[in-house]
Design a protein around this motif. Structure first.
Motif, mmCIF file in Angstrom:
data_model
loop_
_atom_site.group_PDB
_atom_site.id
_atom_site.type_symbol
_atom_site.label_atom_id
_atom_site.label_comp_id
_atom_site.label_asym_id
_atom_site.label_seq_id
_atom_site.Cartn_x
_atom_site.Cartn_y
_atom_site.Cartn_z
ATOM 1 N N GLU A 149 52.505 31.718 9.383
ATOM 2 C CA GLU A 149 53.778 32.285 9.822
ATOM 3 C C GLU A 149 54.963 31.548 9.161
ATOM 4 O OE1 GLU A 149 54.617 34.878 11.128
ATOM 5 O OE2 GLU A 149 56.610 34.580 11.982
ATOM 6 N N PHE A 150 54.907 30.213 9.089
ATOM 7 C CA PHE A 150 56.013 29.494 8.430
ATOM 8 C C PHE A 150 56.092 29.861 6.943
ATOM 9 C CE2 PHE A 150 55.650 26.537 12.125
ATOM 10 C CZ PHE A 150 56.947 26.706 12.583
ATOM 11 N N ARG A 151 54.936 30.059 6.301
ATOM 12 C CA ARG A 151 54.954 30.486 4.888
ATOM 13 C C ARG A 151 55.577 31.879 4.767
ATOM 14 N NH1 ARG A 151 49.105 28.256 3.266
ATOM 15 N NH2 ARG A 151 49.753 26.349 2.199
ATOM 16 N N ARG A 152 55.200 32.761 5.698
ATOM 17 C CA ARG A 152 55.738 34.135 5.657
ATOM 18 C C ARG A 152 57.267 34.099 5.793
ATOM 19 N NH1 ARG A 152 57.284 38.408 8.782
ATOM 20 N NH2 ARG A 152 57.342 37.153 10.677
ATOM 21 N N LEU A 153 57.750 33.284 6.705
ATOM 22 C CA LEU A 153 59.207 33.218 6.899
ATOM 23 C C LEU A 153 59.906 32.696 5.643
ATOM 24 C CD1 LEU A 153 59.384 31.932 10.600
ATOM 25 C CD2 LEU A 153 59.830 34.245 9.736
ATOM 26 N N ARG A 154 59.281 31.736 4.959
ATOM 27 C CA ARG A 154 59.887 31.238 3.704
ATOM 28 C C ARG A 154 59.964 32.338 2.651
ATOM 29 N NH1 ARG A 154 58.599 24.892 2.296
ATOM 30 N NH2 ARG A 154 59.828 24.137 4.054
ATOM 31 N N ARG A 155 58.927 33.168 2.604
ATOM 32 C CA ARG A 155 58.939 34.235 1.594
ATOM 33 C C ARG A 155 60.046 35.247 1.856
ATOM 34 N NH1 ARG A 155 53.226 33.792 1.912
ATOM 35 N NH2 ARG A 155 53.117 35.605 3.291
ATOM 36 N N LEU A 156 60.512 35.317 3.116
ATOM 37 C CA LEU A 156 61.569 36.270 3.459
ATOM 38 C C LEU A 156 62.973 35.736 3.160
ATOM 39 C CD1 LEU A 156 60.271 37.548 6.930
ATOM 40 C CD2 LEU A 156 60.115 38.689 4.709
ATOM 41 N N LEU A 157 63.077 34.464 2.816
ATOM 42 C CA LEU A 157 64.408 33.880 2.587
ATOM 43 C C LEU A 157 65.043 34.503 1.347
ATOM 44 C CD1 LEU A 157 63.596 30.095 3.208
ATOM 45 C CD2 LEU A 157 64.922 31.611 4.698
ATOM 46 N N VAL A 181 60.840 10.749 6.266
ATOM 47 C CA VAL A 181 61.800 11.789 6.646
ATOM 48 C C VAL A 181 61.421 13.090 5.931
ATOM 49 C CG1 VAL A 181 64.228 12.480 6.582
ATOM 50 C CG2 VAL A 181 63.630 10.080 6.994
ATOM 51 N N ALA A 182 61.175 14.141 6.720
ATOM 52 C CA ALA A 182 60.760 15.426 6.143
ATOM 53 C C ALA A 182 61.970 16.312 5.893
ATOM 54 C CB ALA A 182 59.797 16.124 7.107
ATOM 55 N N LEU A 183 61.884 17.106 4.822
ATOM 56 C CA LEU A 183 62.969 18.020 4.441
ATOM 57 C C LEU A 183 62.549 19.453 4.757
ATOM 58 C CD1 LEU A 183 63.839 16.593 0.884
ATOM 59 C CD2 LEU A 183 64.650 15.826 3.121
ATOM 60 N N VAL A 184 63.269 20.109 5.659
ATOM 61 C CA VAL A 184 62.949 21.503 6.014
ATOM 62 C C VAL A 184 64.236 22.293 6.242
ATOM 63 C CG1 VAL A 184 60.705 20.968 7.087
ATOM 64 C CG2 VAL A 184 62.770 21.009 8.512
ATOM 65 N N TYR A 185 64.106 23.595 6.302
ATOM 66 C CA TYR A 185 65.216 24.460 6.708
ATOM 67 C C TYR A 185 65.457 24.304 8.207
ATOM 68 C CZ TYR A 185 64.436 26.853 2.235
ATOM 69 O OH TYR A 185 64.299 27.147 0.901
ATOM 70 N N ASP A 186 66.635 24.688 8.661
ATOM 71 C CA ASP A 186 66.967 24.541 10.087
ATOM 72 C C ASP A 186 65.967 25.251 10.997
ATOM 73 O OD1 ASP A 186 69.548 22.972 10.369
ATOM 74 O OD2 ASP A 186 70.126 24.429 8.847
ATOM 75 N N ALA A 245 60.650 7.130 -2.171
ATOM 76 C CA ALA A 245 59.650 8.103 -2.615
ATOM 77 C C ALA A 245 60.159 9.493 -2.235
ATOM 78 C CB ALA A 245 58.310 7.827 -1.938
ATOM 79 N N ALA A 246 60.083 10.423 -3.178
ATOM 80 C CA ALA A 246 60.539 11.793 -2.899
ATOM 81 C C ALA A 246 59.569 12.740 -3.594
ATOM 82 C CB ALA A 246 61.979 11.962 -3.375
ATOM 83 N N TYR A 247 59.971 13.943 -3.897
ATOM 84 C CA TYR A 247 59.051 14.899 -4.538
ATOM 85 C C TYR A 247 59.872 15.965 -5.246
ATOM 86 C CZ TYR A 247 60.278 17.800 -0.564
ATOM 87 O OH TYR A 247 61.001 18.522 0.362
ATOM 88 N N LEU A 248 59.229 16.655 -6.191
ATOM 89 C CA LEU A 248 59.853 17.773 -6.905
ATOM 90 C C LEU A 248 59.554 19.037 -6.128
ATOM 91 C CD1 LEU A 248 58.593 16.641 -10.390
ATOM 92 C CD2 LEU A 248 61.021 16.925 -9.837
ATOM 93 N N SER A 249 60.575 19.743 -5.680
ATOM 94 C CA SER A 249 60.349 20.945 -4.877
ATOM 95 C C SER A 249 59.785 22.058 -5.757
ATOM 96 C CB SER A 249 61.650 21.392 -4.235
ATOM 97 O OG SER A 249 62.622 21.622 -5.221
ATOM 98 N N ALA A 250 59.121 23.015 -5.102
ATOM 99 C CA ALA A 250 58.545 24.163 -5.801
ATOM 100 C C ALA A 250 58.790 25.412 -4.972
ATOM 101 C CB ALA A 250 57.039 23.952 -5.980
ATOM 102 N N GLY A 251 58.846 26.547 -5.650
ATOM 103 C CA GLY A 251 58.929 27.833 -4.954
ATOM 104 C C GLY A 251 60.095 27.887 -3.980
ATOM 105 N N SER A 252 59.784 28.278 -2.749
ATOM 106 C CA SER A 252 60.837 28.464 -1.756
ATOM 107 C C SER A 252 61.132 27.205 -0.952
ATOM 108 C CB SER A 252 60.436 29.607 -0.820
ATOM 109 O OG SER A 252 59.167 29.329 -0.267
ATOM 110 N N GLU A 253 60.590 26.064 -1.333
ATOM 111 C CA GLU A 253 60.943 24.818 -0.647
ATOM 112 C C GLU A 253 62.421 24.511 -0.877
ATOM 113 O OE1 GLU A 253 56.871 22.174 -0.887
ATOM 114 O OE2 GLU A 253 58.191 22.123 -2.626
ATOM 115 N N PRO A 254 63.099 23.902 0.123
ATOM 116 C CA PRO A 254 64.470 23.464 -0.144
ATOM 117 C C PRO A 254 64.491 22.640 -1.441
ATOM 118 C CG PRO A 254 63.883 23.070 2.158
ATOM 119 C CD PRO A 254 62.625 23.521 1.450
ATOM 120 N N ALA A 255 65.425 22.956 -2.327
ATOM 121 C CA ALA A 255 65.408 22.339 -3.667
ATOM 122 C C ALA A 255 65.775 20.852 -3.586
ATOM 123 C CB ALA A 255 66.395 23.076 -4.563
ATOM 124 N N THR A 256 65.022 20.027 -4.310
ATOM 125 C CA THR A 256 65.280 18.584 -4.261
ATOM 126 C C THR A 256 65.992 18.056 -5.504
ATOM 127 O OG1 THR A 256 63.076 18.126 -5.149
ATOM 128 C CG2 THR A 256 63.302 18.098 -2.734
#
Ligand SMILES: Nc1nc2c(c(=O)[nH]1)N(C=O)[C@@H](CNc1ccc(C(=O)N[C@@H](CCC(=O)O)C(=O)O)cc1)CN2
Ligand SMILES: Nc1ncnc2c1ncn2[C@@H]1O[C@H](COP(=O)(O)OP(=O)(O)OP(=O)(O)O)[C@@H](O)[C@H]1O
Length: 213
Positions: free
Chosen positions: A16-24, A167-172, A55-66
């Motif tokens: 469900e969380f993946r589905r919601l990201r695809r709708l953004l 610390v995790a990075l997510v949409y509201d 330590a961080a990461y390179l965002s991909a796809g619909s992840e909030p861009a880093t």
């Protein structure tokens, strides 16, 4: 916060969380990334000593861009390390600056830095870990992509005595009430969540909180 939620199993919750990201909308990842970077960089001097390692990461796809966050971290003088997926669902780490070459990794959609790969034992002590997530609940339970990469990594980091803030990075809309899905014993809690609206330290219950909110 509503404390009457009924946990749903993790796998349908992830779907469900993946589905919601695809709708953004297509602009959401960039917009969220700019807001996240602003909040992160405003707060970081109080959390991490100058020259500290993040330590961080390179965002991909619909992840909030880093991208903005990563560039801002280097500009502010932090040492930035990014993950590389190794066999056995383990992470190794490469130092990163804006000039570092990238290549697709084990997951072709997720870019990885090219360079000397360091194990946890070879890394400088970490001060803070920004990690990807599909959702975080207000107890600090993280929903990831299902590989267990970060649960393993955080378990090893903490067992080695490194108390870096996670610390995790997510949409509201992905910061949800505690118990929204069924957690597993191996889930490593995060210390905080950063959304486009700002930082929240977890767990939200003040009695259990490690940090001033
Ligand atoms: N950017 C990023 N890097 C990461 C992770 C992550 O979640 N995000 N990981 C965390 O452990 C590890 C890699 N694990 C991953 C496993 C699966 C997918 C995946 O299925 N991605 C979807 C797109 C998801 C989306 O758009 O939100 C895909 O490739 O189609 C991504 C990463 C290490 N590096
Ligand atoms: N410390 C650990 N040691 C060994 N296996 C683990 C550990 N932590 C988690 N796992 C395994 O990892 C698998 C996936 O866990 P989970 O669904 O929580 O991943 P995730 O946190 O969503 O993924 P990711 O961190 O890759 O985004 C589970 O099958 C679990 O058994």
């Amino acid at each position: 916060m509503d404390d009457s939620v009924t946990p749903v199993p993790k796998i349908p919750a992830r779907t469900e969380f993946r589905r919601l990201r695809r709708l953004l909308p297509g602009t959401a990842a960039q917009e969220a990334g700019l807001a996240l970077a602003d909040h992160a960089l405003a707060e970081l001097p109080e959390l991490v000593p100058a020259g500290g390692t993040v330590a961080a990461y390179l965002s991909a796809g619909s992840e909030p861009a880093t991208a903005s966050l990563l560039e801002g971290l280097v500009e502010a003088g932090y040492d930035v390390v990014l993950p590389v997926c190794e066999p056995g669902r383990r992470l190794s780490w490469c130092h990163w600056t804006p000039g570092t070459a990238l290549q697709p990794g084990l997951f072709p959609s997720v870019p990885e830095p090219v360079g000397k790969r360091l194990s946890l034992q070879e890394l400088p002590a970490l001060d803070l870990v920004f990690l990807p997530a599909l959702a975080i609940d207000s107890a600090g339970v993280r929903m990831g992509q299902g590989g267990g990469y970060y649960d393993r990594f955080l378990a090893e980091l903490r067992a080695a005595g490194n108390n870096a803030l996670a610390v995790a990075l997510v949409y509201d809309h992905e910061f949800v009430p505690a118990g929204s899905w069924a957690s597993d014993a191996f889930d490593q809690p995060v210390d905080g969540v950063l959304t486009p609206s700002g930082w929240t330290w977890l767990p939200l219950d003040p009695a259990g909180s490690r940090h001033a909110v």
